[in-house]
Scaffold this motif. Structure first.
Motif, PDB file in Angstrom:
ATOM      1  N   PHE A  54      -4.793  -1.700  -5.151  1.00  0.00           N
ATOM      2  CA  PHE A  54      -5.240  -1.996  -3.793  1.00  0.00           C
ATOM      3  C   PHE A  54      -5.983  -3.325  -3.763  1.00  0.00           C
ATOM      4  O   PHE A  54      -5.814  -4.137  -2.842  1.00  0.00           O
ATOM      5  CB  PHE A  54      -6.177  -0.895  -3.275  1.00  0.00           C
ATOM      6  CG  PHE A  54      -5.549   0.467  -3.172  1.00  0.00           C
ATOM      7  CD1 PHE A  54      -4.181   0.626  -3.163  1.00  0.00           C
ATOM      8  CD2 PHE A  54      -6.342   1.597  -3.078  1.00  0.00           C
ATOM      9  CE1 PHE A  54      -3.600   1.885  -3.066  1.00  0.00           C
ATOM     10  CE2 PHE A  54      -5.774   2.858  -2.977  1.00  0.00           C
ATOM     11  CZ  PHE A  54      -4.404   3.006  -2.972  1.00  0.00           C
TER      12      PHE A  54
ATOM     13  N   PHE B  10       0.830  -1.196   0.000  1.00  0.00           N
ATOM     14  CA  PHE B  10       0.000   0.000   0.000  1.00  0.00           C
ATOM     15  C   PHE B  10       0.868   1.252   0.000  1.00  0.00           C
ATOM     16  O   PHE B  10       0.559   2.248  -0.652  1.00  0.00           O
ATOM     17  CB  PHE B  10      -0.897  -0.012   1.237  1.00  0.00           C
ATOM     18  CG  PHE B  10      -2.230   0.638   1.043  1.00  0.00           C
ATOM     19  CD1 PHE B  10      -3.393  -0.107   1.025  1.00  0.00           C
ATOM     20  CD2 PHE B  10      -2.330   2.007   0.879  1.00  0.00           C
ATOM     21  CE1 PHE B  10      -4.613   0.481   0.838  1.00  0.00           C
ATOM     22  CE2 PHE B  10      -3.558   2.613   0.694  1.00  0.00           C
ATOM     23  CZ  PHE B  10      -4.711   1.843   0.670  1.00  0.00           C
TER      24      PHE B  10
ATOM     25  N   TYR C 224      -3.635  -6.238  -3.954  1.00  0.00           N
ATOM     26  CA  TYR C 224      -3.010  -6.512  -2.660  1.00  0.00           C
ATOM     27  C   TYR C 224      -3.984  -7.266  -1.746  1.00  0.00           C
ATOM     28  O   TYR C 224      -3.587  -8.178  -1.016  1.00  0.00           O
ATOM     29  CB  TYR C 224      -2.588  -5.208  -1.973  1.00  0.00           C
ATOM     30  CG  TYR C 224      -1.717  -4.296  -2.801  1.00  0.00           C
ATOM     31  CD1 TYR C 224      -0.836  -4.794  -3.764  1.00  0.00           C
ATOM     32  CD2 TYR C 224      -1.774  -2.912  -2.625  1.00  0.00           C
ATOM     33  CE1 TYR C 224      -0.048  -3.944  -4.519  1.00  0.00           C
ATOM     34  CE2 TYR C 224      -0.986  -2.058  -3.381  1.00  0.00           C
ATOM     35  CZ  TYR C 224      -0.136  -2.576  -4.325  1.00  0.00           C
ATOM     36  OH  TYR C 224       0.637  -1.732  -5.075  1.00  0.00           O
TER      37      TYR C 224
ATOM     38  N   ILE D 216     -10.316   2.067   4.325  1.00  0.00           N
ATOM     39  CA  ILE D 216      -9.484   2.961   3.520  1.00  0.00           C
ATOM     40  C   ILE D 216     -10.236   4.263   3.282  1.00  0.00           C
ATOM     41  O   ILE D 216     -11.313   4.249   2.671  1.00  0.00           O
ATOM     42  CB  ILE D 216      -9.143   2.321   2.159  1.00  0.00           C
ATOM     43  CG1 ILE D 216      -8.526   0.927   2.354  1.00  0.00           C
ATOM     44  CG2 ILE D 216      -8.214   3.226   1.361  1.00  0.00           C
ATOM     45  CD1 ILE D 216      -8.377   0.149   1.059  1.00  0.00           C
TER      46      ILE D 216
END
Length: 295
Positions: free
Chosen positions: A145, A41, A148, A132
């Motif tokens: 994102f 991130f 991930y 987030i």
């Protein structure tokens, strides 16, 4: 009551990963891949400092460590290794360079059942919730994102994960609308059904076996979503047309219609009896076929 997707625009994005039960090596994997998630991130949005905090029934206070952008891999490992011992849950707060604390990345993971201070574990599941802030989500490539997050789900053995605006996301698999309003929630095969309709979902194929019958079907594209094959057991299904910004009942209804056999049936009377304002307001997006029922 009027329903509009505009109230969701600019909301934080919540990711949730569900692991059916703890297994040997789970805690080590959780720490390894949370660390990797945060470091990845940081490639998108540089992080100044992280706070990793353990809560434990064994101790009277929480234990915290701080990681900085200058820490080496060995430094990070040595700082967090003792947090694994006697842990009930782990929370992480990451502070981005150039942003105040209101824009922190926040992560919460359940590890062991607690008798005192942490969120209870339902059944045997373990969950990780990632919040987030929207401005961070939009700053960089959100597709990265999600990559991930998919890696995280895959590596820790998750059988389900979801991503959505915070008001519509689940914090565990048992608080999704289809479970809360199911006709027979206690008899549901929780690992063999879809627990909800969300912008993005990491799905073990056992959950959709009543709808699709082979890998080729799963790999096909739908007019309402794109499907990414992760491995022989898991796929990522993501709704189209900017659903993360402006949720639409129409697109989610298409998802509902296609995966109807894999989603639990809901009890209309239970929905009508719902008196919780924020849930009632979200229901047309979570269970799109009930439009008009709550008016």
């Amino acid at each position: 009551m009027a329903f509009s997707s505009s109230i969701y625009k600019g909301q934080p994005i919540t990711l949730m990963a569900h692991v059916p039960e703890i297994y040997d090596g789970y805690i080590d994997k959780l720490f390894i891949y949370l660390d990797r998630f945060v470091k990845n991130f940081s490639l998108e949005c540089p992080i100044e400092q992280e706070r990793w905090e353990r809560t434990s029934d064994k101790y009277t206070s929480t234990t915290s460590v701080y990681l900085t952008k200058n820490d080496s891999k060995s430094d990070r490992f040595s700082k967090v290794k003792d947090l694994k011992k006697d842990a009930q849950c782990l929370t992480i707060s990451a502070e981005f360079i150039g942003y105040n604390y209101l824009s922190n990345l926040r992560i919460f993971s359940t590890i062991n059942k607690s008798n005192f201070i942490t969120i209870p574990i339902r059944e045997k599941e373990r969950t990780t919730r990632i919040d987030i802030p929207y401005k961070i989500w939009r700053k960089a490539d959100s597709a990265h994102f999600i990559d991930y997050f998919i890696e995280f789900c895959n590596q820790i053995g998750a059988t389900y994960g979801c991503a959505d605006v915070g008001l519509l996301s689940q914090t565990n698999i048992y608080n999704g609308a289809f479970y809360l309003f199911s006709k027979d929630a206690q008899r549901l095969s929780i690992e063999e059904s879809l627990p909800g309709i969300h912008w993005g979902q990491y799905v073990n194929i056992n959950r959709i076996q009543k709808t699709v019958h082979n890998k080729e079907e799963i790999n096909s594209r739908f007019d309402f979503a794109s499907v990414k094959s992760i491995d022989s057991e898991n796929v990522w299904i993501q709704l189209n047309e900017g659903e993360i910004d402006n949720p639409s009942r129409q697109i989610r209804q298409k998802f509902r219609c296609f995966f109807k056999e894999s989603l639990p049936d809901v009890d209309e009377q239970e929905i009508k009896n719902c008196e919780i304002p924020h849930i009632k307001r979200c229901l047309p997006f979570l269970i799109p076929e009930i439009e008009g029922m709550l008016n």
